[in-house]
Design an enzyme around this catalytic site. Structure first.
Site, mmCIF file in Angstrom:
data_model
loop_
_atom_site.group_PDB
_atom_site.id
_atom_site.type_symbol
_atom_site.label_atom_id
_atom_site.label_comp_id
_atom_site.label_asym_id
_atom_site.label_seq_id
_atom_site.Cartn_x
_atom_site.Cartn_y
_atom_site.Cartn_z
ATOM 1 C CG ASN A 129 134.943 66.854 -20.466
ATOM 2 O OD1 ASN A 129 134.929 67.576 -21.447
ATOM 3 N ND2 ASN A 129 134.046 66.967 -19.506
ATOM 4 N N GLY A 130 133.120 64.149 -20.708
ATOM 5 C CA GLY A 130 132.050 63.872 -21.657
ATOM 6 C C GLY A 130 131.024 62.905 -21.111
ATOM 7 N N GLY A 174 131.253 68.858 -16.685
ATOM 8 C CA GLY A 174 130.820 70.150 -17.209
ATOM 9 C C GLY A 174 129.331 70.356 -17.029
ATOM 10 N NE ARG A 175 127.230 68.929 -22.269
ATOM 11 C CZ ARG A 175 126.862 68.115 -23.253
ATOM 12 N NH1 ARG A 175 125.791 68.397 -23.982
ATOM 13 N NH2 ARG A 175 127.523 66.990 -23.489
ATOM 14 C CB CYS A 190 136.089 75.900 -27.641
ATOM 15 S SG CYS A 190 134.546 76.793 -27.938
ATOM 16 C CG HIS A 238 134.571 66.486 -24.895
ATOM 17 N ND1 HIS A 238 133.708 67.024 -23.970
ATOM 18 C CD2 HIS A 238 133.804 65.930 -25.847
ATOM 19 C CE1 HIS A 238 132.454 66.800 -24.377
ATOM 20 N NE2 HIS A 238 132.500 66.143 -25.504
ATOM 21 N N PRO A 284 135.888 74.088 -17.724
ATOM 22 C CG PRO A 284 137.550 74.498 -19.303
ATOM 23 C CD PRO A 284 136.994 73.432 -18.417
ATOM 24 C CG MET A 285 131.286 74.398 -18.837
ATOM 25 S SD MET A 285 129.883 73.575 -18.051
ATOM 26 C CE MET A 285 130.270 73.814 -16.309
#
Length: 330
Positions: A204-205, A228-229, A102, A171, A18-19
């Site tokens: 994640n990460g 994500g990114r 977040c 993360h 989710p971003m």
């Protein structure tokens, strides 16, 4: 096969993170097309949902073609979180996810997102409030802890599992790290290897290549990976990872035609979702990423982000195909 409640996913699922201002329906659709197994919405403020804030409500839009899909909420008040989970349930997603990760200041200052990492008891109460107010499976995304001196993910994982979450995404950074330095997956592996933990654990990460995905899969033993990114402007990463897992070989890099098609679809789907004016405006932030690495592209990017009419943007994309016909991916 990995199960989140009654949701069945492939053996080693790839999740889209989710971003904020990124993971909207057009972007999720592109990632789904290119191999993502489970999508999450942008995070939604529980207070915003209860106030009926327009921006929060718009983020509840989900479509059948992207299932399974989870809607992510954040907040620091039990009652508000329970109420917002009921509002989310009404649009019938497959999963409700809670954001305890977040690191952004405006979220943390409200005692939400990673702000909750300082208070595990509150984190447990908030989670329990959501679990008790919905029949949907509840998942959580969080970080290792507030800072290096307060890594508490082992206790968090056990206690959140005990109040009923069905999966946990970790993360591999603390809040203090924000997005700097390297994610430390050894903590994620420790949680996964805890014999008390029965729910799926996703890492994640920093996953930005098929090689790294395979290395982390083998090294840390997690149940799946959230990306994500690395997916921003590059939705192909999901199928590239899957292909590499299966064959040990790389898929051919996206061609210029692939990149133009992705940009064109993104714009088209954004317009279908929000209308031409907003669709054109909101897709602008993605063009740089779709055409990253193509030399002498600045002039065309400039045109794409200044045109207000879709027809003009499509014309620039046609022009790109013509002008860069000789471009070969590295």
């Amino acid at each position: 096969m990995v199960k989140i409640g009654n949701i069945e996913l492939p053996e080693f699922p790839l999740l889209l993170a989710p971003m904020e201002d990124v993971s909207d329906p057009p972007f999720r659709r592109l990632c789904k097309t290119h191999g993502a197994d489970l999508m999450y919405s942008e995070f939604i403020s529980s207070e915003g949902l209860i106030r009926d804030a327009m921006k929060s409500r718009m983020k509840l839009d989900i479509f059948d073609y992207e299932r399974p899909v989870g809607i992510q909420i954040f907040g620091g008040d039990e009652e508000a979180m329970a109420l917002s989970a009921k509002i989310v349930e009404a649009v019938n997603p497959d999963i409700v996810d809670i954001n305890f990760g977040c690191p952004v200041k405006k979220v943390v200052c409200k005692g939400a997102g990673a702000g909750v990492l300082k208070d595990i008891d509150l984190m447990v109460r908030l989670t329990k409030a959501v679990v008790n107010s919905t029949h949907l499976p509840v998942t959580v995304k969080t970080r290792l802890g507030w800072d290096e001196d307060s890594i508490n993910i082992d206790e968090v994982a056990e206690r959140l599992q005990d109040v009923g979450i069905k999966a946990l995404t970790i993360h591999g950074r603390t809040r203090a790290q924000m997005y700097k330095g390297e994610a430390d997956w050894s903590h994620i592996a420790r949680v996964k290897n805890n014999p008390r933990i029965q729910i799926p654990i996703f890492g994640n990460g920093d996953i930005d290549s098929p090689e790294k995905a395979l290395k982390y899969k083998n090294e840390y033993g997690i149940d799946g990976i959230m990306i994500g990114r690395a997916a921003i402007g590059y939705p192909w990463i999901f199928n590239e990872i899957k292909h590499f897992f299966e064959t040990g070989e790389h898929l051919a890099a996206p061609t210029l035609e692939d990149r133009v098609e992705a940009a064109r679809n993104h714009l088209k789907w954004a317009i279908e979702w929000k209308g031409e004016r907003v669709g054109v405006f909101e897709t602008r932030r993605h063009y740089t990423n779709y055409f990253k690495g193509i030399p002498n592209f600045k002039e065309y990017r400039q045109k794409m982000v200044t045109h207000d009419d879709a027809i003009d943007v499509y014309a620039v994309l046609d022009d790109v195909l013509d002008k860069f016909a000789d471009y070969k991916p590295a």
